[in-house]
Scaffold this motif. Structure first.
Motif, mmCIF file in Angstrom:
data_model
loop_
_atom_site.group_PDB
_atom_site.id
_atom_site.type_symbol
_atom_site.label_atom_id
_atom_site.label_comp_id
_atom_site.label_asym_id
_atom_site.label_seq_id
_atom_site.Cartn_x
_atom_site.Cartn_y
_atom_site.Cartn_z
ATOM 1 N N THR A 162 0.840 -1.195 0.000
ATOM 2 C CA THR A 162 0.000 0.000 0.000
ATOM 3 C C THR A 162 0.876 1.245 0.000
ATOM 4 O O THR A 162 1.773 1.373 0.828
ATOM 5 C CB THR A 162 -0.924 0.008 1.230
ATOM 6 O OG1 THR A 162 -1.719 -1.176 1.213
ATOM 7 C CG2 THR A 162 -1.819 1.219 1.243
ATOM 8 N N ALA A 163 0.603 2.145 -0.917
ATOM 9 C CA ALA A 163 1.347 3.405 -0.971
ATOM 10 C C ALA A 163 1.010 4.240 0.269
ATOM 11 O O ALA A 163 -0.161 4.318 0.653
ATOM 12 C CB ALA A 163 0.978 4.171 -2.242
ATOM 13 N N ARG A 222 -11.683 -2.385 6.718
ATOM 14 C CA ARG A 222 -12.755 -2.957 5.887
ATOM 15 C C ARG A 222 -12.234 -3.294 4.489
ATOM 16 O O ARG A 222 -12.534 -4.356 3.946
ATOM 17 C CB ARG A 222 -13.944 -1.999 5.797
ATOM 18 C CG ARG A 222 -15.140 -2.616 5.088
ATOM 19 C CD ARG A 222 -16.417 -1.861 5.310
ATOM 20 N NE ARG A 222 -16.762 -1.597 6.682
ATOM 21 C CZ ARG A 222 -17.287 -2.474 7.533
ATOM 22 N NH1 ARG A 222 -17.512 -3.698 7.141
ATOM 23 N NH2 ARG A 222 -17.583 -2.126 8.761
ATOM 24 N N GLU A 223 -11.432 -2.408 3.919
ATOM 25 C CA GLU A 223 -10.888 -2.671 2.579
ATOM 26 C C GLU A 223 -9.934 -3.863 2.587
ATOM 27 O O GLU A 223 -9.946 -4.673 1.655
ATOM 28 C CB GLU A 223 -10.181 -1.419 2.041
ATOM 29 C CG GLU A 223 -11.142 -0.302 1.708
ATOM 30 C CD GLU A 223 -10.454 1.027 1.452
ATOM 31 O OE1 GLU A 223 -10.989 1.806 0.641
ATOM 32 O OE2 GLU A 223 -9.393 1.302 2.060
ATOM 33 N N VAL A 224 -9.134 -3.980 3.623
ATOM 34 C CA VAL A 224 -8.229 -5.130 3.722
ATOM 35 C C VAL A 224 -9.051 -6.406 3.859
ATOM 36 O O VAL A 224 -8.780 -7.408 3.191
ATOM 37 C CB VAL A 224 -7.230 -4.978 4.896
ATOM 38 C CG1 VAL A 224 -6.414 -6.245 5.080
ATOM 39 C CG2 VAL A 224 -6.311 -3.787 4.666
ATOM 40 N N ALA A 225 -10.073 -6.373 4.698
ATOM 41 C CA ALA A 225 -10.935 -7.543 4.889
ATOM 42 C C ALA A 225 -11.605 -7.940 3.578
ATOM 43 O O ALA A 225 -11.634 -9.122 3.212
ATOM 44 C CB ALA A 225 -11.989 -7.254 5.957
ATOM 45 N N GLU A 226 -12.123 -6.968 2.854
ATOM 46 C CA GLU A 226 -12.790 -7.267 1.584
ATOM 47 C C GLU A 226 -11.815 -7.808 0.551
ATOM 48 O O GLU A 226 -12.125 -8.742 -0.179
ATOM 49 C CB GLU A 226 -13.498 -6.021 1.057
ATOM 50 C CG GLU A 226 -14.723 -5.650 1.862
ATOM 51 C CD GLU A 226 -15.363 -4.338 1.433
ATOM 52 O OE1 GLU A 226 -14.824 -3.642 0.531
ATOM 53 O OE2 GLU A 226 -16.404 -3.985 2.017
ATOM 54 N N SER A 227 -10.617 -7.251 0.510
ATOM 55 C CA SER A 227 -9.643 -7.725 -0.484
ATOM 56 C C SER A 227 -9.175 -9.150 -0.179
ATOM 57 O O SER A 227 -8.788 -9.887 -1.085
ATOM 58 C CB SER A 227 -8.451 -6.771 -0.583
ATOM 59 O OG SER A 227 -7.641 -6.840 0.562
ATOM 60 N N GLU A 266 10.136 -9.153 1.703
ATOM 61 C CA GLU A 266 10.462 -10.183 0.713
ATOM 62 C C GLU A 266 9.229 -10.961 0.270
ATOM 63 O O GLU A 266 9.149 -11.410 -0.878
ATOM 64 C CB GLU A 266 11.508 -11.146 1.275
ATOM 65 C CG GLU A 266 12.865 -10.492 1.447
ATOM 66 C CD GLU A 266 13.834 -11.342 2.243
ATOM 67 O OE1 GLU A 266 15.043 -11.242 1.959
ATOM 68 O OE2 GLU A 266 13.409 -12.104 3.134
ATOM 69 N N LEU A 267 8.254 -11.100 1.161
ATOM 70 C CA LEU A 267 7.023 -11.823 0.804
ATOM 71 C C LEU A 267 6.269 -11.154 -0.345
ATOM 72 O O LEU A 267 5.570 -11.821 -1.087
ATOM 73 C CB LEU A 267 6.065 -11.887 2.002
ATOM 74 C CG LEU A 267 6.320 -12.903 3.081
ATOM 75 C CD1 LEU A 267 5.257 -12.779 4.163
ATOM 76 C CD2 LEU A 267 6.349 -14.308 2.527
ATOM 77 N N VAL A 268 6.411 -9.848 -0.464
ATOM 78 C CA VAL A 268 5.615 -9.125 -1.459
ATOM 79 C C VAL A 268 6.399 -8.754 -2.714
ATOM 80 O O VAL A 268 5.941 -7.951 -3.526
ATOM 81 C CB VAL A 268 4.937 -7.879 -0.851
ATOM 82 C CG1 VAL A 268 3.968 -8.292 0.236
ATOM 83 C CG2 VAL A 268 5.958 -6.891 -0.306
ATOM 84 N N LEU A 311 -1.305 -8.620 -5.229
ATOM 85 C CA LEU A 311 -1.997 -8.042 -4.075
ATOM 86 C C LEU A 311 -2.666 -6.717 -4.423
ATOM 87 O O LEU A 311 -3.737 -6.406 -3.915
ATOM 88 C CB LEU A 311 -1.014 -7.832 -2.920
ATOM 89 C CG LEU A 311 -0.634 -9.073 -2.132
ATOM 90 C CD1 LEU A 311 0.630 -8.828 -1.325
ATOM 91 C CD2 LEU A 311 -1.767 -9.504 -1.230
ATOM 92 N N LEU A 312 -2.042 -5.951 -5.291
ATOM 93 C CA LEU A 312 -2.601 -4.652 -5.673
ATOM 94 C C LEU A 312 -3.866 -4.778 -6.524
ATOM 95 O O LEU A 312 -4.633 -3.838 -6.632
ATOM 96 C CB LEU A 312 -1.547 -3.825 -6.416
ATOM 97 C CG LEU A 312 -0.397 -3.347 -5.545
ATOM 98 C CD1 LEU A 312 0.700 -2.728 -6.411
ATOM 99 C CD2 LEU A 312 -0.892 -2.357 -4.494
#
Length: 149
Positions: free
Chosen positions: A20-21, A29-34, A128-130, A138-139
């Motif tokens: 996330t920038a 909520r956005e993280v949960a939905e994604s 490193e995971l991302v 993820l984006l």
């Protein structure tokens, strides 16, 4: 070895926040939905991550969640150990307690295997995971469309 759902959600949340920038924070909520998980579960995860100093939450207009510097450089092994707690793989002292608990070699072997599992994750950081291809994927994750009956 199997991680709890809580730890799984926490690792996915930090991965999402790692891409996330800073100027575009996301909400719980956005993280949960994604991640396609219930908001209430993600809210508990985010609270725990805040207490660990891995996630920062800013309130108000322009607020949202951000991964801290500690979060970016955290070891996946450390996160998993911390979130999982001190639980052993088997419940030798359960109800009823295992009759072999005083002379069993399995308990020690499983404890060693559990530690080896975490040690294998220790060198890996959240940053490193991302790395590609995970970060770009993820984006692209967003809320799932509502299905019609």
């Amino acid at each position: 070895m199997r991680l709890t759902k809580f730890t799984d959600l926490a690792l996915r949340a930090v991965m999402r926040l790692a891409v996330t920038a800073p100027e575009e924070p996301v909400t719980t909520r956005e993280v949960a939905e994604s991640m396609d998980v219930p908001y209430a579960h993600m809210a508990k995860v985010v609270t725990r991550l805040q207490h660990l100093g891995v996630v920062e939450a800013r309130r108000g207009r322009g607020g949202g969640l951000a991964l801290t510097e500690l979060g970016h450089r955290s070891s996946v092994g450390w996160l998993a150990r911390t979130l999982e707690g001190e639980e052993e793989v088997v419940a030798c002292e359960g109800d009823p307690p295992c009759p072999l608990r005083t002379a069993c070699r399995l308990r020690g072997a499983l404890r060693e295997a559990q530690e080896a599992f975490y040690r294998a994750l220790d060198p890996l950081t959240v940053a490193e995971l991302v790395e590609s291809p995970t970060g770009p994927l993820l984006l692209t994750l967003g809320p799932r469309p509502v299905r019609s009956p």
